[in-house]
Design an enzyme around this catalytic site. Structure first.
Site, PDB file in Angstrom:
ATOM      1  N   HIS A 142      24.340  16.570  -5.339  1.00 34.58           N
ATOM      2  CA  HIS A 142      25.644  16.518  -5.968  1.00 34.58           C
ATOM      3  C   HIS A 142      25.666  15.478  -7.185  1.00 34.58           C
ATOM      4  O   HIS A 142      26.642  15.543  -7.961  1.00 34.58           O
ATOM      5  CB  HIS A 142      26.643  16.106  -4.993  1.00 34.58           C
ATOM      6  CG  HIS A 142      26.745  17.099  -3.987  1.00 34.58           C
ATOM      7  ND1 HIS A 142      27.900  18.046  -3.779  1.00 34.58           N
ATOM      8  CD2 HIS A 142      25.966  17.331  -2.825  1.00 34.58           C
ATOM      9  CE1 HIS A 142      27.828  18.766  -2.974  1.00 34.58           C
ATOM     10  NE2 HIS A 142      26.581  18.540  -2.369  1.00 34.58           N
ATOM     11  N   ASP A 351      28.322  12.252 -14.322  1.00 39.85           N
ATOM     12  CA  ASP A 351      28.968  12.792 -13.244  1.00 39.85           C
ATOM     13  C   ASP A 351      27.991  14.125 -13.015  1.00 39.85           C
ATOM     14  O   ASP A 351      28.003  14.912 -13.951  1.00 39.85           O
ATOM     15  CB  ASP A 351      30.447  13.066 -13.340  1.00 39.85           C
ATOM     16  CG  ASP A 351      31.181  12.502 -12.112  1.00 39.85           C
ATOM     17  OD1 ASP A 351      30.711  12.727 -11.094  1.00 39.85           O
ATOM     18  OD2 ASP A 351      32.508  12.243 -12.390  1.00 39.85           O
TER      19      ASP A 351
HETATM   20  C1  GDG Z   1      30.414  13.581  -5.943  1.00 41.56           C
HETATM   21  C2  GDG Z   1      29.630  13.669  -7.378  1.00 41.56           C
HETATM   22  C3  GDG Z   1      30.737  15.788  -7.762  1.00 41.56           C
HETATM   23  C4  GDG Z   1      39.983  10.850  -5.384  1.00 41.56           C
HETATM   24  N1  GDG Z   1      40.975  10.044  -5.111  1.00 41.56           N
HETATM   25  C5  GDG Z   1      41.903  10.413  -3.939  1.00 41.56           C
HETATM   26  C6  GDG Z   1      40.953  11.539  -3.614  1.00 41.56           C
HETATM   27  N2  GDG Z   1      40.105  11.958  -4.462  1.00 41.56           N
HETATM   28  C7  GDG Z   1      39.327  13.163  -4.521  1.00 41.56           C
HETATM   29  C8  GDG Z   1      39.438  13.815  -5.381  1.00 41.56           C
HETATM   30  C9  GDG Z   1      38.159  14.753  -5.395  1.00 41.56           C
HETATM   31  C10 GDG Z   1      37.220  13.768  -4.907  1.00 41.56           C
HETATM   32  O1  GDG Z   1      38.065  12.788  -4.209  1.00 41.56           O
HETATM   33  C11 GDG Z   1      36.425  13.115  -5.880  1.00 41.56           C
HETATM   34  O2  GDG Z   1      35.485  14.187  -6.348  1.00 41.56           O
HETATM   35  P1  GDG Z   1      34.475  13.946  -7.749  1.00 41.56           P
HETATM   36  O3  GDG Z   1      33.717  15.059  -7.906  1.00 41.56           O
HETATM   37  O4  GDG Z   1      35.541  13.369  -8.785  1.00 41.56           O
HETATM   38  O5  GDG Z   1      33.687  12.658  -7.529  1.00 41.56           O
HETATM   39  P2  GDG Z   1      32.740  11.787  -6.471  1.00 41.56           P
HETATM   40  O6  GDG Z   1      33.491  11.385  -5.153  1.00 41.56           O
HETATM   41  O7  GDG Z   1      31.666  10.899  -7.175  1.00 41.56           O
HETATM   42  O8  GDG Z   1      31.609  13.233  -5.978  1.00 41.56           O
HETATM   43  C12 GDG Z   1      30.397  14.466  -8.344  1.00 41.56           C
HETATM   44  C13 GDG Z   1      31.043  15.707  -6.369  1.00 41.56           C
HETATM   45  O9  GDG Z   1      30.155  14.862  -5.598  1.00 41.56           O
HETATM   46  C14 GDG Z   1      30.739  17.255  -5.806  1.00 41.56           C
HETATM   47  O10 GDG Z   1      29.658  17.723  -5.951  1.00 41.56           O
HETATM   48  O11 GDG Z   1      31.508  16.610  -8.374  1.00 41.56           O
HETATM   49  O12 GDG Z   1      29.922  14.410  -9.528  1.00 41.56           O
HETATM   50  O13 GDG Z   1      29.686  12.316  -7.925  1.00 41.56           O
HETATM   51  O14 GDG Z   1      38.153  15.869  -4.652  1.00 41.56           O
HETATM   52  O15 GDG Z   1      40.541  14.631  -5.318  1.00 41.56           O
HETATM   53  N3  GDG Z   1      41.268  12.327  -2.473  1.00 41.56           N
HETATM   54  C15 GDG Z   1      42.362  11.880  -1.726  1.00 41.56           C
HETATM   55  N4  GDG Z   1      43.130  10.565  -1.972  1.00 41.56           N
HETATM   56  C16 GDG Z   1      42.811   9.989  -3.152  1.00 41.56           C
HETATM   57  O16 GDG Z   1      43.382   9.079  -3.452  1.00 41.56           O
HETATM   58  N5  GDG Z   1      42.993  12.312  -0.601  1.00 41.56           N
END
Ligand code: GDG
Length: 442
Positions: A142, A351
């Protein structure tokens, strides 16, 4: 348990996938116990069977805080300067993977397809193979995968990374990540590269690699955003803004997300364009993560300082330029915030994908959509070409993009949004899961 890790992109993605297809989720319970994997906990939730194990304090500290989050994570995000080289961490990481393999092997049925997710579990397939498991096993990374020249900075890199050849299929988010993987295998381990991204490892094992950009549950997010207008949280936000344009950022508090640089760019915007004073407000939501790791505590202090500095410089009795919030919110509320914001500011330094960028787009009102400002170094930039793409380290470029976004005419916003939404509808979470599983079973 996945239910507790609500802020992780991986957890949101896998929960959606498993709910649809059914299956066994195996992993760490999120709990610390006297001994690692003394028992396997079973829990059934609809079509999903969760089997989880506890970790001992020592194993957890080496495996999770240590090797996964202080060695692999910084290296995979192009930060060799932050890599922790403690040898005990790698041994702990291998030990925990071995226990996982032992417990999981006992649960596997002959026809099962096994899908291992993320950098915590790189050697799992080779440890399962040592126990005689012959099922199809796939691996999805990821995070980004940096070039071979950087990967060799990993302690005992070949011993660890070459075990990837025990998988049948390795998936990554972008072609750049795929090139890094192939390059590493060819130039550092002597593997042969064949057509169709097929590789033959130096131990003659054959495996395949491929690009599978992860998606979101687009329809679900769009529907939740549409419903959100009536939530009182959204009404409160709207009232508090008094007609000002909202810029929003939502990220786990992590140094890979480019938050200090983002705050600087916003400050630069206010410095350059006094006309925007009192007309704009930046809401950054950043739930803390991995707070036992020192670099994460440090970045939190840095952001508090910067936010205080910006507000100190520009705030007025009736205007707070930056609202910096360390809480996490339910998804329904988040999608309402996204929909209300004129600009989604997503500027990680690196990312793998970045699901927030996709969620922001999917949450928009088709008649009056906001603008996405997106880092070129997020995997999402390979798909969302109609975002305003920026180099997150270039303060002026990000400030320019913010200015452009805030002034963009409706027609252009609609055209850009429609093009991005087409991608998100086609390449949603279900398409991602199906294409990976289909390739794995091939
Ligand atoms: C890893 C990789 C890759 C955020 N704040 C809250 C909340 N979130 C949710 C978002 C989103 C998720 O968390 C974050 O996903 P990201 O993709 O932006 O980042 P990582 O956590 O670093 O994820 C990344 C991912 O895996 C999938 O392959 O895209 O590159 O680093 O869904 O909405 N959710 C809630 N409250 C919050 O305050 N419920």
């Amino acid at each position: 348990m996945p239910k507790q890790t609500a802020t992780g992109g991986l957890a949101s993605a896998m929960r959606a996938a498993l709910q649809e297809a059914g299956g066994l989720w195996f992993g760490w319970s999120g709990k610390i116990a006297g001994e690692t994997a003394a028992t396997v906990h079973h829990l059934y939730d609809g079509p999903v069977h969760y089997a989880t194990i506890d970790l001992s304090r020592g194993d957890h500290d080496h495996f999770y805080d240590g090797f996964a989050n202080r060695t692999l994570w910084p290296l995979l995000h192009y930060r060799p300067d932050l890599v922790d080289y403690s040898r005990g961490h790698l041994d702990g990481y291998l030990r925990v993977n071995d226990v996982f393999a032992e417990r999981l092997a006992a649960l596997i049925e002959p026809d099962d397809t096994i899908w291992v997710n993320d950098y915590h579990l790189i050697p799992l397939a080779s440890m399962l193979r040592q126990r005689g498991v012959r099922n199809r096993i796939g691996f999805f990374l990821h995070t980004p995968l940096p070039a071979a020249g950087l990967l060799i900075a990993l302690p005992r890199h070949r011993e660890l990374l070459e075990t990837l050849s025990a998988y049948d299929l390795i998936g990554v988010h972008t072609t750049r990540d795929l090139r890094s993987l192939e390059d590493y295998f060819v130039h550092e381990t002597g593997a042969r590269l064949r057509r169709g991204h097929r590789l033959r490892a130096s131990n003659r094992r054959r495996f395949r690699a491929g690009v599978f950009p992860i998606g979101i549950d687009t329809r679900h997010v769009a529907e939740a955003a549409e419903r959100s207008a009536s939530l009182e949280e959204i009404e409160h936000l709207r009232a508090s803004l008094e007609g000002r344009a909202l810029i929003i950022g939502v990220d786990r508090l992590d140094y890979s997300k480019g938050l200090p640089q983002r705050f600087d760019a916003y400050a630069r915007l206010l410095e350059r364009v006094p006309d925007l004073h009192r007309k704009v407000s930046f809401l950054q939501i950043a739930p803390p993560s991995r707070s036992t790791v020192p670099e994460y505590r440090q970045i939190r202090r840095e952001l508090e300082r910067k936010a205080g500095h910006i507000n100190g410089l520009y705030a007025a009795p009736d205007w707070v330029p930056i609202r910096y919030v360390n809480n996490s919110f339910p998804h329904s509320v988040l999608s309402g915030y996204y929909r209300y914001a004129k600009v989604g500011l997503v500027t990680p330094m690196r990312d793998g994908m970045n699901l927030v960028a996709k969620e922001y787009v999917a949450s928009q009102d088709p008649d009056d959509p906001g603008v996405l400002v997106l880092s070129r170094f997020a995997g999402a930039a390979q798909e969302l070409h109609e975002a305003l793409l920026v180099n997150p380290a270039d303060t002026e470029e990000v400030a320019d993009a913010l200015e452009t976004a805030l002034a963009m005419p409706l027609e252009e916003r609609r055209a850009r949004w429609r093009a991005m939404m087409d991608v998100l509808e086609r390449q949603d979470i279900t398409a991602w899961r199906r294409s990976f599983i289909a390739a794995l079973k091939e």
